[in-house]
Scaffold this motif. Structure first.
Motif, short mmCIF file in Angstrom:
data_model
loop_
_atom_site.label_atom_id
_atom_site.label_comp_id
_atom_site.label_asym_id
_atom_site.label_seq_id
_atom_site.Cartn_x
_atom_site.Cartn_y
_atom_site.Cartn_z
N ARG A 172 0.83 -1.21 0.00
CA ARG A 172 0.00 0.00 0.00
C ARG A 172 0.86 1.25 0.00
NH1 ARG A 172 -5.12 -0.56 -0.24
NH2 ARG A 172 -6.22 -2.39 0.57
N ARG A 173 1.91 1.26 0.78
CA ARG A 173 2.78 2.43 0.82
C ARG A 173 3.42 2.67 -0.55
NH1 ARG A 173 4.82 4.46 5.74
NH2 ARG A 173 3.78 3.58 7.55
N VAL A 174 3.94 1.61 -1.14
CA VAL A 174 4.59 1.75 -2.44
C VAL A 174 3.58 2.15 -3.51
CG1 VAL A 174 5.78 0.49 -4.27
CG2 VAL A 174 6.47 0.17 -1.89
N ASP A 175 2.40 1.53 -3.49
CA ASP A 175 1.39 1.81 -4.50
C ASP A 175 0.92 3.27 -4.43
OD1 ASP A 175 -0.06 0.94 -6.69
OD2 ASP A 175 -1.79 0.32 -5.50
N GLU A 176 0.72 3.77 -3.21
CA GLU A 176 0.27 5.16 -3.05
C GLU A 176 1.37 6.14 -3.44
OE1 GLU A 176 -1.29 5.97 0.79
OE2 GLU A 176 -2.66 4.25 0.79
N ARG A 177 2.58 5.88 -3.00
CA ARG A 177 3.65 6.85 -3.22
C ARG A 177 4.16 6.82 -4.66
NH1 ARG A 177 6.93 6.96 2.52
NH2 ARG A 177 5.07 7.19 3.81
N MET A 178 4.07 5.67 -5.30
CA MET A 178 4.48 5.60 -6.69
C MET A 178 3.60 6.48 -7.57
SD MET A 178 6.64 4.34 -8.86
CE MET A 178 7.39 2.94 -8.01
N THR A 179 2.34 6.61 -7.20
CA THR A 179 1.39 7.36 -8.03
C THR A 179 1.02 8.72 -7.44
OG1 THR A 179 -0.48 6.25 -6.90
CG2 THR A 179 0.39 5.21 -8.90
N ALA A 180 1.67 9.12 -6.37
CA ALA A 180 1.24 10.31 -5.63
C ALA A 180 1.27 11.58 -6.48
CB ALA A 180 2.11 10.50 -4.38
N ASP A 181 2.23 11.70 -7.40
CA ASP A 181 2.30 12.93 -8.20
C ASP A 181 2.07 12.65 -9.68
OD1 ASP A 181 4.63 11.64 -8.83
OD2 ASP A 181 5.92 13.41 -8.64
N PHE A 182 1.35 11.58 -9.99
CA PHE A 182 1.02 11.28 -11.39
C PHE A 182 0.17 12.40 -11.98
CE2 PHE A 182 1.34 6.43 -12.27
CZ PHE A 182 2.68 6.46 -11.95
N PHE A 215 -10.51 1.79 -8.26
CA PHE A 215 -9.09 1.81 -8.60
C PHE A 215 -8.40 3.01 -7.92
CE2 PHE A 215 -5.76 3.60 -11.31
CZ PHE A 215 -4.93 2.52 -11.50
N PHE A 216 -8.99 4.19 -8.03
CA PHE A 216 -8.35 5.39 -7.47
C PHE A 216 -8.44 5.41 -5.94
CE2 PHE A 216 -9.09 6.95 -11.84
CZ PHE A 216 -7.80 7.34 -12.14
N GLU A 217 -9.54 4.92 -5.39
CA GLU A 217 -9.66 4.87 -3.94
C GLU A 217 -8.60 3.95 -3.34
OE1 GLU A 217 -13.66 3.60 -3.55
OE2 GLU A 217 -14.53 5.61 -3.75
N GLU A 218 -8.29 2.87 -4.02
CA GLU A 218 -7.27 1.95 -3.53
C GLU A 218 -5.90 2.62 -3.44
OE1 GLU A 218 -7.03 -1.40 -2.61
OE2 GLU A 218 -9.18 -1.24 -2.31
N LYS A 219 -5.67 3.62 -4.26
CA LYS A 219 -4.39 4.32 -4.26
C LYS A 219 -4.49 5.65 -3.50
CE LYS A 219 -2.70 2.16 -8.46
NZ LYS A 219 -3.53 0.96 -8.18
N ASN A 220 -5.55 5.82 -2.75
CA ASN A 220 -5.75 7.01 -1.92
C ASN A 220 -5.83 8.28 -2.76
OD1 ASN A 220 -6.23 8.08 0.63
ND2 ASN A 220 -4.09 8.61 0.97
N ALA A 221 -6.26 8.15 -4.00
CA ALA A 221 -6.48 9.31 -4.87
C ALA A 221 -7.94 9.73 -4.74
CB ALA A 221 -6.12 8.99 -6.31
N ALA A 222 -8.30 10.20 -3.55
CA ALA A 222 -9.70 10.47 -3.23
C ALA A 222 -10.29 11.58 -4.08
CB ALA A 222 -9.84 10.82 -1.75
N ARG A 223 -9.47 12.60 -4.40
CA ARG A 223 -9.99 13.72 -5.18
C ARG A 223 -10.46 13.24 -6.56
NH1 ARG A 223 -11.70 18.69 -3.86
NH2 ARG A 223 -9.84 19.12 -2.63
N ILE A 224 -9.70 12.37 -7.18
CA ILE A 224 -10.09 11.86 -8.50
C ILE A 224 -11.34 11.00 -8.38
CG2 ILE A 224 -9.35 10.50 -10.49
CD1 ILE A 224 -6.48 11.24 -9.83
N ALA A 225 -11.38 10.16 -7.35
CA ALA A 225 -12.56 9.32 -7.14
C ALA A 225 -13.81 10.17 -6.95
CB ALA A 225 -12.34 8.39 -5.95
N ASP A 226 -13.69 11.24 -6.19
CA ASP A 226 -14.84 12.14 -5.98
C ASP A 226 -15.28 12.80 -7.28
OD1 ASP A 226 -14.75 11.48 -3.32
OD2 ASP A 226 -13.73 13.33 -2.70
#
Length: 451
Positions: A172-182, A215-226
């Protein structure tokens, strides 16, 4: 909407194209009809059963045959190689095998971390040997950085086995941080396998919004999911193609950046996001070794504070002590070392990997070399490993290496430097953050701020 929204129609289509009236091999499903993630899963499944069959035959040996004789060894080797080469899915097991392959790969593309945990540990709470975990992870082709992270984490921590919780924390840490500034383009590229599966399942290269939200919620990209939720509520569509998804992501990222600029600066947040010292990182490590802290060592704790670094030299805490963030604000010129400095030795402030011997071919010994001078400013007293950095961190681009060092040279704090390394090196070049080169580079920059 269930993940079976794509998996079921994909399975039904493939079963019509490949009816369960014969056995199937890798050559049969090596066609554009079968999505590559499903092909990858089935290929690895055959490899798995081929190895199992070979192991069963090897265990059946008796002393009545001299298996050590060169002729017997050669014949056995040829035979076992042929067994693995000609593995097949029996006709009576094809339908269930195909269903499992389509559903697992679709689940993985949308929810990779929970799918990997379930598949690797099979609902067990007991530790599983790392080689077994890695073997099971290889059933899934996309998102290779997750496999790399587990391998590197186990190597760095010298782990022979992992618990389900530790495994999930790392991923989870790697998945979130890998995509944090995509940006939008990189998100869409990451989703390409899912869009391809959708095209094979429905003849349309579009994915249901409900699956994209997951998909986006799993990566903690809540703004995109919303943003996707709002779009769906607008009634325009319940599925989108890549070209329609891209502007939605852009809008969400723009809103997110606007919100960040409006957040007032908080003195407490500076301390909360300051880099941890080695002693703190060690004391937070639990005896079981499975804490969340282990998934991200000190150098990996990239500060999240996006506010400008403060430079007032007179800032102090209420008790008169210097705030933690100011300790990383200024660095000494590398050209004027203080032999009587009271700073702790590098061995006390760096991880073992940061004290590795320098690559003799890494940096020029010519003092007039501009790049060497730049490296001395950025890395301080830590010998750089220029060749390794350029090849393994910057994909051979020396200009990009130089430009990053230029940015780091004028950076006023380790917090900002760590953000530059995370976004412009690790994420930009898809670097394995646990690799020796990544750890050495980060430790060297951090140590320079402590000199």
């Amino acid at each position: 909407m269930s993940l079976s929204t794509l998996a079921d129609p994909l399975y039904e289509r493939l079963l019509r194209s490949f009816p369960a009236d014969q056995a199937y091999t890798s050559a049969d499903w090596d066609t554009d009809t079968v999505p590559s993630p499903v092909q990858h899963y089935l290929d690895h499944l055959l490899h798995h059963h081929g190895r199992q069959e070979t192991d069963r035959l090897r265990r059946a040996r008796t002393d009545w045959v001299d298996y050590d004789h060169p002729e017997t060894e050669q014949a056995a080797r040829t035979f076992f190689d042929a067994i693995e080469t000609h593995a097949q899915v029996p006709s009576d097991q094809w339908a269930e095998t195909l269903r499992t392959a389509t559903h697992r790969t679709t689940d993985y593309l949308v929810r990779p971390v929970p799918t990997l945990r379930s598949f690797a540990f099979e609902a067990s709470s007991n530790p599983v040997p790392v080689p077994q975990i890695r073997w099971r992870m290889r059933f899934f082709g996309p998102y290779a950085y997750l496999r790399d992270a587990v391998q590197a984490f186990a190597k760095k921590r010298d782990r022979e086995a992992l618990t389900p919780d530790a495994f999930e924390q790392v991923l989870r840490r790697v998945d979130e941080r890998m995509t944090a500034d995509f940006d939008a383009d990189r998100w869409v590229r990451l989703l390409d396998p899912l869009f391809n599966v959708a095209r094979r399942a429905t003849d349309q290269r579009q994915v249901p919004l409900s699956l994209l939200r997951t998909f986006f919620e799993e990566k903690n990209a809540a703004r995109i999911a919303d943003r996707l939720t709002a779009y769906e509520l607008g009634g325009d569509s319940d599925a989108v193609p890549p070209d329609s998804l891209r502007p939605l992501i852009d809008e969400a990222l723009t809103e997110d950046q606007s919100d960040q600029r409006e957040v007032p600066e908080s003195p407490l947040e500076d301390d909360a996001h300051a880099p941890m010292g080695p002693s703190h990182a060690e004391t937070t490590d639990t005896s079981s070794g499975e804490s969340a802290g282990e998934a991200a060592p000190m150098w990996k704790q990239f500060a999240q504070d996006r506010s400008p670094p403060r430079t007032e030299a007179g800032d102090q805490n209420d008790d008169g002590s210097q705030p933690l963030w100011t300790q990383f604000q200024k660095r000494k010129p590398a050209s004027d070392p203080d032999p009587d400095s009271s700073s702790p030795p590098a061995s006390e402030t760096q991880s073992p990997s940061s004290s590795l011997p320098s690559d003799s071919t890494s940096a020029s010994s010519d003092p007039t070399d501009d790049l060497s001078a730049l490296e001395r400013e950025v890395f301080g007293s830590t010998p750089p490993k220029r060749t390794e950095y350029i090849q393994k961190l910057f994909q051979g681009d020396e200009d990009a290496y130089r430009q990053t060092l230029e940015r780091l040279r004028v950076t006023g704090s380790w917090s900002t430097a760590s953000q530059i390394i995370a976004s412009e090196v690790f994420r930009e070049y898809q670097v394995n953050i646990y690799s020796d080169a990544a750890v050495h580079f980060t430790n060297a920059v951090e140590a320079a701020f402590q000199e």
